[in-house]
Write a protein that holds these residues in place. Structure first.
Motif, PDB file in Angstrom:
ATOM      1  N   HIS A   1       0.853  -1.199   0.000  1.00 48.37           N
ATOM      2  CA  HIS A   1       0.000   0.000   0.000  1.00 48.37           C
ATOM      3  C   HIS A   1       0.883   1.241   0.000  1.00 48.37           C
ATOM      4  CE1 HIS A   1      -3.249   2.734   1.306  1.00 48.37           C
ATOM      5  NE2 HIS A   1      -4.103   1.754   0.959  1.00 48.37           N
ATOM      6  N   ASP A   2       0.492   2.244  -0.802  1.00 54.58           N
ATOM      7  CA  ASP A   2       1.300   3.460  -0.925  1.00 54.58           C
ATOM      8  C   ASP A   2       0.717   4.641  -0.169  1.00 54.58           C
ATOM      9  OD1 ASP A   2      -0.891   4.174  -2.429  1.00 54.58           O
ATOM     10  OD2 ASP A   2       0.212   4.513  -4.291  1.00 54.58           O
ATOM     11  N   GLY A   3      -0.234   4.371   0.686  1.00 55.49           N
ATOM     12  CA  GLY A   3      -0.897   5.442   1.412  1.00 55.49           C
ATOM     13  C   GLY A   3      -2.208   5.820   0.787  1.00 55.49           C
ATOM     14  N   THR A   4      -2.429   5.384  -0.476  1.00 51.74           N
ATOM     15  CA  THR A   4      -3.675   5.676  -1.176  1.00 51.74           C
ATOM     16  C   THR A   4      -4.398   4.402  -1.564  1.00 51.74           C
ATOM     17  OG1 THR A   4      -2.727   7.732  -2.062  1.00 51.74           O
ATOM     18  CG2 THR A   4      -4.689   6.866  -3.157  1.00 51.74           C
ATOM     19  N   GLU A   5      -3.654   3.448  -2.084  1.00 53.09           N
ATOM     20  CA  GLU A   5      -4.281   2.199  -2.517  1.00 53.09           C
ATOM     21  C   GLU A   5      -3.275   1.050  -2.486  1.00 53.09           C
ATOM     22  OE1 GLU A   5      -5.306   2.000  -6.766  1.00 53.09           O
ATOM     23  OE2 GLU A   5      -4.188   3.888  -7.012  1.00 53.09           O
ATOM     24  N   TYR A   6      -3.843  -0.149  -2.563  1.00 50.03           N
ATOM     25  CA  TYR A   6      -3.012  -1.350  -2.608  1.00 50.03           C
ATOM     26  C   TYR A   6      -2.584  -1.643  -4.033  1.00 50.03           C
ATOM     27  CZ  TYR A   6      -3.950  -2.674   2.236  1.00 50.03           C
ATOM     28  OH  TYR A   6      -4.002  -2.698   3.620  1.00 50.03           O
TER      29      TYR A   6
END
Length: 320
Positions: free
Chosen positions: A112-117
């Motif tokens: 996960h990048d902080g927004t989406e997987y």
């Protein structure tokens, strides 16, 4: 005509990976091992989702970092672990005790990048390298009769090894306090020079199987227990972590009585000489005295014998 292109987050990616640990040793994961990647500048790994847990062993978030899978720490499918927890060395895998394999097991994950997987799940393969486990044994008690050597069998050392490695030798860590433990190289039952065992001496299983490891009690001694010695067992790689105790009982056996022959010199009476006479004394270990005698018909005992240490006198009778 001006065209604005609005930034849209690109899902991160990862890559399959293989990691290793030793048998009976936890694997602690680092964030870098998840191979996170993101084309959006500045995006970093924020968490990992475990989409499929391992089929062997336990993947867990060790919140108190004690290495124990406490209640609520084992991960289930779709559980998440923050990068902060990973950086704090909390994400761990514990193999089953004494298990190993290459590959040993796998689990699936997303990043996960902080927004989406990530759109896809990736595979983390775990290899568990075999490590020799020290063998074990168990205390034992054996018996022999008084004045009889005890010959040891390998089975009497109660050897055990989780890897089924055979016993190769025994180390005597403390010799008996009484009697003699010896490696009877020529199997003659005599403690020859160099055969008596000292502390920390070793005896191969081959020698034990050849009936060479023996214990000789002191002459006419017995007791239950009579003595002990301590030992370790070896699996070809290492000794058992602990020493074990072999207790030896020596059963009392009745000792055969002994005899002595006392010759009388030729004696004479008033009419003719007496023949040579022998008195035979026999004393048993119960301290009862027996008397047998051979004599000329003219010889008669002057007194009966009823004490343990009697004084005996004899006289010759008259001829008829």
């Amino acid at each position: 005509m001006t065209i604005d292109v609005t930034a849209v987050n690109d899902a991160p990616t990862a890559a399959n990976n293989t990691v290793s640990t030793n048998e009976d040793t936890d694997k602690t994961f680092a964030a870098s091992e998840f191979n996170f990647s993101d084309i959006d500048t500045g995006d970093i790994l924020s968490q990992v989702q475990i989409t499929s847990i391992p089929s062997a062993g336990t993947l867990f978030n060790d919140a108190n970092t004690d290495g124990v899978v406490d209640g609520g720490e084992a991960l289930s499918n779709d559980d998440t672990v923050s990068k902060a927890d990973i950086d704090a060395n909390q994400l761990k895998f514990k193999p089953a005790s004494n298990n190993n394999g290459s590959p040993y097991t796998t689990f699936d994950f997303k990043v996960h990048d902080g927004t989406e997987y990530s759109a896809s799940s990736y595979i983390m393969t775990i290899n568990v390298t075999a490590v020799n486990d020290a063998p074990t044994a168990a205390n034992n008690t054996v018996s022999t009769n008084e004045d009889i050597d005890k010959t040891f069998a390998a089975s009497e050392f109660n050897y055990s090894d989780v890897e089924s490695s055979p016993m190769t030798q025994v180390q005597i860590t403390a010799i008996p306090g009484t009697g003699t433990l010896f490696n009877d190289a020529n199997t003659d039952g005599v403690v020859d020079g160099g055969e008596a065992i000292s502390n920390d001496d070793t005896v191969s299983k081959a020698d034990i199987d050849a009936n060479q490891l023996k214990f000789k009690p002191a002459l006419n001694d017995n007791g239950s227990p009579y003595t002990t010695f301590n030992f370790k067992v070896h699996d070809g790689t290492e000794y058992s972590a602990s020493s074990y105790t072999m207790t030896i009982n020596v059963t009392a056996v009745n000792d055969a009585p002994t005899a002595a022959t006392i010759p009388f010199q030729q004696m004479k009476t008033q009419t003719r000489p007496l023949r040579r006479v022998s008195l035979i004394f026999r004393i048993s270990i119960q301290e009862t005295l027996y008397l047998k005698y051979r004599s000329h018909p003219l010889l008669h005992p002057a007194r009966s014998l009823t004490t343990r240490t009697p004084t005996v006198s004899w006289m010759a009778g008259s001829a008829k």
